[in-house]
Design an enzyme around this catalytic site. Sequence first.
Site, mmCIF file in Angstrom:
data_model
loop_
_atom_site.group_PDB
_atom_site.id
_atom_site.type_symbol
_atom_site.label_atom_id
_atom_site.label_comp_id
_atom_site.label_asym_id
_atom_site.label_seq_id
_atom_site.Cartn_x
_atom_site.Cartn_y
_atom_site.Cartn_z
ATOM 1 N N LYS A 69 -4.118 -0.175 -2.300
ATOM 2 C CA LYS A 69 -5.469 0.045 -2.101
ATOM 3 C C LYS A 69 -6.048 0.982 -2.695
ATOM 4 C CE LYS A 69 -4.911 3.099 1.952
ATOM 5 N NZ LYS A 69 -5.596 4.218 1.397
ATOM 6 N N THR A 70 -5.381 2.303 -3.144
ATOM 7 C CA THR A 70 -6.205 3.252 -4.200
ATOM 8 C C THR A 70 -6.418 2.613 -5.120
ATOM 9 O OG1 THR A 70 -4.976 4.844 -2.759
ATOM 10 C CG2 THR A 70 -5.913 5.706 -4.719
ATOM 11 N N ASP B 222 -12.409 4.508 2.586
ATOM 12 C CA ASP B 222 -10.762 4.063 2.498
ATOM 13 C C ASP B 222 -10.483 4.668 4.138
ATOM 14 O OD1 ASP B 222 -8.164 4.076 1.764
ATOM 15 O OD2 ASP B 222 -8.048 6.017 1.181
ATOM 16 N N GLU B 223 -9.198 3.912 4.273
ATOM 17 C CA GLU B 223 -8.653 3.956 5.731
ATOM 18 C C GLU B 223 -9.725 3.580 6.793
ATOM 19 O OE1 GLU B 223 -5.666 4.061 5.961
ATOM 20 O OE2 GLU B 223 -4.860 5.565 4.531
ATOM 21 N N GLN C 97 -2.257 -0.958 10.703
ATOM 22 C CA GLN C 97 -1.697 0.644 10.708
ATOM 23 C C GLN C 97 -2.932 1.478 11.442
ATOM 24 O OE1 GLN C 97 0.087 1.790 6.942
ATOM 25 N NE2 GLN C 97 -0.883 -0.226 5.949
ATOM 26 N N ARG D 7 7.701 2.302 5.638
ATOM 27 C CA ARG D 7 7.704 3.670 4.951
ATOM 28 C C ARG D 7 8.942 3.539 3.845
ATOM 29 N NH1 ARG D 7 3.210 4.146 4.466
ATOM 30 N NH2 ARG D 7 3.295 2.213 5.719
#
Length: 674
Positions: free
Chosen positions: A31-32, A216-217, A247, A604
Amino acid sequence: MDLSKLNPPQREAVVTTEGPLLVLAGAGSGKTRVITHRIAYLLGKGVSARSILAVTFTNKAAAEMKERVVHLAGKAAAPVLVSTFHAFGAEVLREDLWRLGYPKKFAIADQGDQMALVRRAMKERRIDDRTFDARKVLVAISRAKNAGIVPEPLEEGRGDDYDLITSQVFPLYQLALRAQGAVDFDDLIVLPSRLFRELPDVKARFVRRFRYLLVDEFQDTNAAQLELLRLLAAERRNVCAVGDDDQAIYSWRGAEVRNILEFDRHFPGAREVRLEQNYRSTQLILDAANAVIAMNEERKPKRMWSDRRGGSPIRLLVCPDEEEEARIVAREVQKALEAGTSADDIAVLYRTNGQSRPLEEALRERDIAYEVVGGSEFFDKREVKDVIAYFKVISNPLDEVSLLRIINVPTRGIGDVTVERLTRHARTHHLPLFRSLADAKACEELSPGAAESVLQFHGLIERYRAAFQRGNLAEVTRRLLEETGFREAARAATPSATVADRKLKSVDQVLASLEAFEKREGTKADLMTYLNRLSLDTRAEEDEGERAGRRRVTLMTLHGAKGLEWRVVFLVGMEEELLPHKGMQGEAQNLPEERRLAYVGLTRAREQLVLTRAAVRVRRGQEVPRTPSRFLSDIPPELVEVVDATAPPPGPPSERELKFFASLKDRLKAGGAL
């Protein structure tokens, strides 16, 4: 702009620049990369860098994003504003808050200041802060502000004592903030929205400037942040929201998963792009995570996939109790280290901080270096807070919380009785407390010696206010610490030279932080700006000198692990009432969010995932049988290799077991039972 290294959905998210866009970016989907390429693409189309605003949730994430954008697009990207929500809100307020009746130079109250104000308000309302938790009251105030409501007691049967207490404390808390010329963190979001609603010229100025918004997020936004975005987007509505509803794990701090689930309601006509290719984990790990999260009913359907086929099977270690669980985990960590995995590429994740103790002990027994992430923060250390309190009083004499903290630090003959009399004198004469210090000789209750000590302290603060205004913040701070005997007092109050050195090293870190700030800001550096920057930092500055060069296994809660990844991950405590948790501090269980937490934990791991559960845990001195987590049964059994340390070993019984059963048989015969 080269987009050849992006996959098709990533490219679509980058080039869809006009109108509202929701990018559903699953775990490890890049995503970044999408956000940074989108900014570079806009710049390549001729969009002015000053008209792009990207917001996220931590200063660290903002700094890394800005660095990547500049690396990608060059110096032309330097004017792009990449910021946290709160830092952006502070910028808006810095220009125009005075128009709502606040001072032109305002302070930002940190959490310590907020707690002190809540406790003071509780005391004024005669509410015992030993019976009622001031932190819960502050959380309730924060939630009300972010929801855009004033706390009120709920009707009988719906609310509890905290609803009533919060409604009584809130007006006094707000009054105290205004009296100190301060705003709190929630005001940094709420007040900009109020400015935009009440002052059309302010809104028009910011809407004209920021033509493209990236968030973002997005799943972590609350109602107040969404409202700010909607006002800023105005009619143009060029909002690109990037996030993952799977998430969304921060409802306890006000985040609204509905913001992302109902994005098209808030921004009608929005396009939606799904990023489902995962670049982090093996397909086997993703299959397990997909199976767990698919059981949540209210979610945007997506299925993560990877071209990394095969890989190690997921292992489930069933342990007799929590102590044995910790020992087994430590043994497995040691095996991974011996196999060549670096310590800083191994993590042990758990649902609650209380689970770390036996794990720490077991790792220490094997001499395995580890770090518990989420411990006390640098700026929470007492000596550091004392120095910061001096800064706060010098820059804002209305800050009574900080004034009361350092009025007798180091000891200067101004004890509690003197402070109580000064406070009474200030209230009687309707003076700010700091102003009453200059009036000390007029306070009849003070002895001449006490009044003289108070006047000397007042003079000290005034002298250093003038000194700090001339610049050289770090050098002036050194003089202040020397004149007050701060270092000597810290040494004298400490039992050992080692502890004293550690305390003073923390003070040196403040000086280093100030020097770095002055170097960045140049002639614009002033004490109030420095303090507000500190308050806006969501993560404390760490002592990099202490941590440098040391590789350690990470111990961390699932909430802290979001956004991170490791080669090997241990997810411990896979049991009912732990994961999913039964509910914190009496609150109802939030099963969908617990499932999302499990999904975050599973995703993770890059290569190896080890799950553990205990058959028994000790609670209040009693052994309590544990039930396996329902999330374990969601994972297809063919993905999991179960190692049950509670089961008897296979094969014929040992000689010791044969002797035990023979002895038992003899005893039963002797007792007539056989």
